[in-house]
Design an enzyme around this catalytic site. Structure first.
Site, PDB file in Angstrom:
ATOM      1  N   ALA A  69       0.766  -1.021   0.062  1.00 53.13           N
ATOM      2  CA  ALA A  69      -0.091  -0.010  -0.016  1.00 53.13           C
ATOM      3  C   ALA A  69       0.861   1.296   0.126  1.00 53.13           C
ATOM      4  O   ALA A  69       1.813   1.067   0.615  1.00 53.13           O
ATOM      5  CB  ALA A  69      -0.810  -0.062   1.228  1.00 53.13           C
ATOM      6  N   HIS A  70       0.413   2.270  -0.759  1.00 49.75           N
ATOM      7  CA  HIS A  70       0.963   3.568  -0.684  1.00 49.75           C
ATOM      8  C   HIS A  70       1.244   4.066   0.808  1.00 49.75           C
ATOM      9  O   HIS A  70       2.400   4.543   1.192  1.00 49.75           O
ATOM     10  CB  HIS A  70       0.147   4.641  -1.419  1.00 49.75           C
ATOM     11  CG  HIS A  70       0.651   5.880  -1.644  1.00 49.75           C
ATOM     12  ND1 HIS A  70       1.916   6.331  -2.041  1.00 49.75           N
ATOM     13  CD2 HIS A  70       0.189   6.974  -1.093  1.00 49.75           C
ATOM     14  CE1 HIS A  70       2.109   7.583  -2.031  1.00 49.75           C
ATOM     15  NE2 HIS A  70       1.120   8.188  -1.299  1.00 49.75           N
ATOM     16  N   LEU A  71       0.217   3.646   1.638  1.00 48.65           N
ATOM     17  CA  LEU A  71       0.223   4.293   3.121  1.00 48.65           C
ATOM     18  C   LEU A  71       1.471   3.387   3.762  1.00 48.65           C
ATOM     19  O   LEU A  71       2.103   3.988   4.668  1.00 48.65           O
ATOM     20  CB  LEU A  71      -1.123   3.878   3.662  1.00 48.65           C
ATOM     21  CG  LEU A  71      -1.336   4.327   4.986  1.00 48.65           C
ATOM     22  CD1 LEU A  71      -1.344   5.774   5.102  1.00 48.65           C
ATOM     23  CD2 LEU A  71      -2.582   3.673   5.643  1.00 48.65           C
ATOM     24  N   TYR A  72       1.908   2.424   3.506  1.00 49.79           N
ATOM     25  CA  TYR A  72       2.924   1.696   4.168  1.00 49.79           C
ATOM     26  C   TYR A  72       4.172   2.361   4.100  1.00 49.79           C
ATOM     27  O   TYR A  72       5.071   2.094   4.705  1.00 49.79           O
ATOM     28  CB  TYR A  72       2.889   0.183   3.611  1.00 49.79           C
ATOM     29  CG  TYR A  72       1.662  -0.536   3.904  1.00 49.79           C
ATOM     30  CD1 TYR A  72       0.721   0.137   4.797  1.00 49.79           C
ATOM     31  CD2 TYR A  72       1.483  -1.807   3.530  1.00 49.79           C
ATOM     32  CE1 TYR A  72      -0.529  -0.707   4.865  1.00 49.79           C
ATOM     33  CE2 TYR A  72       0.135  -2.450   3.408  1.00 49.79           C
ATOM     34  CZ  TYR A  72      -0.613  -1.804   4.329  1.00 49.79           C
ATOM     35  OH  TYR A  72      -1.772  -2.590   4.415  1.00 49.79           O
ATOM     36  N   GLY A  73       4.476   3.358   3.188  1.00 46.89           N
ATOM     37  CA  GLY A  73       5.595   4.078   2.779  1.00 46.89           C
ATOM     38  C   GLY A  73       6.877   3.417   2.627  1.00 46.89           C
ATOM     39  O   GLY A  73       8.015   3.578   2.587  1.00 46.89           O
TER      40      GLY A  73
END
Ligand code: NAP
Length: 298
Positions: A69-73
């Site tokens: 996920a993009h959110l997981y960086g």
């Protein structure tokens, strides 16, 4: 963003391999006919510096599905590992199944720290994702953390089938009703936090630890497997896809050594009986979001 996550998936397995993997029970099909490996590597909370090695270790151990996920960086590091593995001939892109979710700003907030919600209806997002399929940008699309009502709203307009709903599932939250509903609509389930997410940042001392639950430990002794292997097999034997996270080489390998045993129907029921509405990723800070999914029973 934040609570209602949509995601896109891509890449089928090459046909001969696809057939073999399905015969061995290592893949299942979406309703669009495309297949997905039932065991994938979770990547949330994996530090970017650990991520490239984790993906390389996972693919070398046999994983062909990575949940990102993009959110997981850490997606750039996942990408770097995949590029290196393709370049050195370990794997081809067609053999890999990659999930991604979201885009845009990470959790925007106002000056008081209150999260700013998007006012976009997820049905509109779904329609935009269908455009991505039409444009050939992704092969399969699905949703995450959707409850029954939300799935029904999308199903009413969907021209592309909902391939998957990625939700929290483990013995403390077995999700039988939502799983049954999804199965009745041809939607596969990916079980996230299958090991009880012991590394979650909001864990408190005294919270139950799933891998140390006496019933899980008893089954581990019975099958001569580790508690984590029992928890992973639990999902596969219920017909789900499962994405345990590890950044540690030996645990990545351990979590993939689950093809030589099966839980009996009685032992699956025993694990389901641990149900205690034990949701870990409750996102309660967003419970005032108009589309908060966890107010409903399922
Ligand atoms: P999880 O997979 O249930 O647990 C991961 C934790 O267990 C890590 O701390 C890991 O530590 C440890 N672990 C891994 N293998 C182990 C083993 N064999 N024995 C003992 N401990 C072990 O938790 P999760 O990360 O919450 O969920 C899995 C994935 O689901 C995520 O990484 C993410 O990809 C996805 N997810 C999606 C959502 C969503 O809203 N869609 C939400 C949460 C998670 P080490 O790394 O040190 O091994």
């Amino acid at each position: 963003a934040g609570v209602i996550r949509t995601y896109t998936t891509s890449a089928p397995l090459v046909p001969a391999l696809h057939f073999l993997m399905a015969a061995l029970g290592r893949t299942i099909n979406f309703s669009n006919g495309k297949s997905v490996p039932v065991l994938g590597l979770g990547t949330w909370e994996s530090k970017p510096g650990d991520m490239t090695a984790a993906v390389k270790n996972a693919v070398t151990a046999g994983y062909r599905h990575i949940d990102c996920a993009h959110l997981y960086g850490n997606e750039p590091e996942v990408g770097a590992a995949i590029a290196a593995l393709i370049k050195d001939g370990t794997v081809t892109r067609d053999e890999l199944f990659i999930t991604s979710k979201e885009g845009g700003d990470l959790l925007p907030a106002d000056s008081t720290g209150k999260k700013l919600y998007s006012d976009v209806d997820y049905v509109e997002t779904w329609e935009a994702m269908e455009e991505c399929v039409k444009l050939g940008l992704t092969r399969s699309i699905g949703v995450s953390n959707f409850n029954k009502k939300q799935l029904e709203r999308v199903l009413k307009v969907a021209k592309v089938p909902i391939a998957n709903n990625q939700i929290e599932v483990h013995p403390y939250l077995p999700q039988n009703k939502l799983i049954e509903f999804c199965k009745s609509k041809g939607i596969t389930i990916t079980a996230y936090s299958p090991l009880g997410s012991p590394e979650r940042p909001w864990a408190k001392p005294g919270d139950p630890v799933l891998t140390e639950d006496p019933k899980v430990k008893t089954l581990a002794q019975k099958y001569k497997k580790s508690p984590a292997q029992i928890l992973i097999r639990f999902q596969i034997d219920r017909g789900l896809i499962v994405i345990p996270k590890s950044a540690n080489k030996s645990r990545i390998e351990e979590n993939f050594q689950i093809w030589d045993f099966q839980l009996s129907p009685e032992d699956i029921k025993l694990l389901e009986s641990l149900e205690c509405n034990g949701r870990i990723c409750s996102s309660s800070e967003a419970s005032d979001h108009p589309y908060f999914p966890f107010h409903d029973e399922y």
